[in-house]
Enzyme design. Structure first.
Site, short mmCIF file in Angstrom:
data_model
loop_
_atom_site.label_atom_id
_atom_site.label_comp_id
_atom_site.label_asym_id
_atom_site.label_seq_id
_atom_site.Cartn_x
_atom_site.Cartn_y
_atom_site.Cartn_z
N LYS A 126 0.81 -1.22 0.00
CA LYS A 126 0.00 0.00 0.00
C LYS A 126 0.84 1.28 0.00
O LYS A 126 0.40 2.32 -0.50
CB LYS A 126 -0.94 0.01 1.21
CG LYS A 126 -2.00 -1.08 1.20
CD LYS A 126 -3.00 -0.90 0.08
CE LYS A 126 -4.16 -1.87 0.20
NZ LYS A 126 -5.15 -1.71 -0.90
N GLU B 281 -9.92 5.48 3.07
CA GLU B 281 -10.67 4.35 3.59
C GLU B 281 -9.70 3.21 3.84
O GLU B 281 -8.63 3.17 3.24
CB GLU B 281 -11.75 3.91 2.61
CG GLU B 281 -11.28 2.96 1.50
CD GLU B 281 -10.21 3.53 0.57
OE1 GLU B 281 -9.41 2.70 0.05
OE2 GLU B 281 -10.16 4.75 0.34
N SER C 56 1.74 -9.75 -0.91
CA SER C 56 1.35 -8.34 -0.83
C SER C 56 1.56 -7.72 0.53
O SER C 56 1.66 -6.49 0.65
CB SER C 56 -0.11 -8.18 -1.25
OG SER C 56 -0.95 -8.97 -0.41
#
Length: 371
Positions: free
Chosen positions: A81, A103, A357
């Protein structure tokens, strides 16, 4: 507004947001063409975030084939991210925005957003479903430590879908001062393209690394898909290599590409869990980051074109892969990534690259409760 990815994408938003989206589109076009922007992003990726991330052979996890893990779990904050959050924060500063809303589901995007806001001195508000706050408590604590305000969302399923809706409402109300730092390749244009271009560093690096390690391209690359940003980032490094299969793995209870229909969600047309009237259905996954009833529009276009395939994974299969990687490789994966790991074991392929990830610290309570 024309569609962005065939019949998918576009803008389905209130008129009050069109000027902000136009400003963002123009700002992103200017930044993409500006070497100074990319130099700043590269410096942050290298000296702050810790790129490039390694490519690790997982020989004990799967002795029957050559499996490599693209280690986004080793990026600062523990997941992919941050690639997107850094790039958007630099862009927001160029646009003169001093307040950021975001969010989050699993909390990793919230942590990444809080991190970049702390780094640049920006005000930060993160919307998070109350159920996700319960099951991802360590990330809520991290966001607080980083100076973010975490606002719980108490309606609906109290997960990512509702958190996204609340972040959009905030943005509409405060659009002149606020940048919405969306966490995945979803939302109205230009967000799906913007997030993809910031996450494609994963696939670009992985392609170079696997060529260096194996002197050939992989038979397949595989990544989990919720909104789909880590997957589109991984896929984009290989999308023009037609001999490389692109495999996305959805949570079985949130398989919008496998069981959904074309509908509009959060400002874009994509493949969505919805009924015949277009009413959005509830999603379910043990993984908060995959617990979302939609997906990025580019994934829907890749599916329709046959360039990528998307397969489901159950909670139980993901948990089994989680434990297997921990015990065979000494790597504790995020539950999101565990979905991709589970389907890797099924692939008819000799050489596979998996996007790991994120790391699993945030998921320990949920995993231990199921053990």
């Amino acid at each position: 507004m024309s569609q962005t990815f065939g019949i998918y994408g576009g803008r389905y938003v209130p008129e009050t947001l069109i000027p902000a989206l136009d400003e963002l589109t123009a700002g992103w076009a200017a930044a993409k063409a500006d070497d100074a922007y990319w130099q700043e992003v590269h410096e942050l990726r290298t000296n702050y975030a810790g790129r490039p991330t390694p490519l690790t052979r997982a020989a004990r996890f799967d002795p029957d084939r050559r499996v490599y893990l693209k280690r986004e779990d080793l990026l600062h904050t523990g997941a992919h991210k941050l690639n997107n959050a850094l790039g958007q924060a630099v862009l927001a500063r160029r646009l003169g925005k001093q307040r950021i809303v975001a969010e989050t589901g699993a909390g990793q995007h919230g942590v990444a957003t809080a991190t970049v806001c702390a780094r640049f001195g920006l005000d930060c508000v993160v919307y998070m479903g109350a159920e996700d706050m319960r099951r991802q408590a360590p990330n809520v604590e991290r966001m607080h430590l980083l100076g973010a305000e975490v606002r719980p969302v108490e309606f609906g399923t109290r997960t990512l879908k509702e958190a996204t809706s609340e972040a959009i409402r905030d943005w509409i109300t405060n659009v002149e001062t606020t940048h919405y730092l969306i966490g995945s390749c979803v939302g109205p244009a230009p967000y799906p393209e913007l997030v993809r271009d910031l996450q494609r560093v994963i696939g670009d690096e992985a392609r170079e690394q696997v060529l260096a390690a194996e002197e050939r391209l992989p038979d397949a690359v595989i990544a989990c898909v919720g909104g789909g940003s880590n997957a589109i980032g991984m896929f984009y490094g290989f999308v023009d290599d037609m001999d490389v299969r692109l495999v996305g793995v959805e949570a079985a209870g949130a398989a919008s590409l496998g069981t959904g229909r074309t509908a509009v969600l959060h400002g874009a047309r994509s493949s969505v869990l919805a009924d015949e009237d277009g009413q959005i259905a509830d999603a379910h996954s043990i993984s908060a980051g995959l617990d979302y009833p939609g997906v990025g529009p580019e994934h829907a276009a890749l599916r329709d074109a046959g360039r990528a395939v998307y397969v489901p994974c159950t909670d139980e299969e993901a948990l089994e892969a989680f434990h297997r990687l921990a015990r065979t490789e000494g790597i504790i994966p995020a539950l999101e990534s565990s979905h991709a790991l589970a389907r890797t074991l099924d692939l008819d392929a000799e050489l596979v690259v998996v996007c790991l990830s994120g790391r699993g610290d945030k998921d320990l309570a949920e995993v231990l409760a199921r053990s």
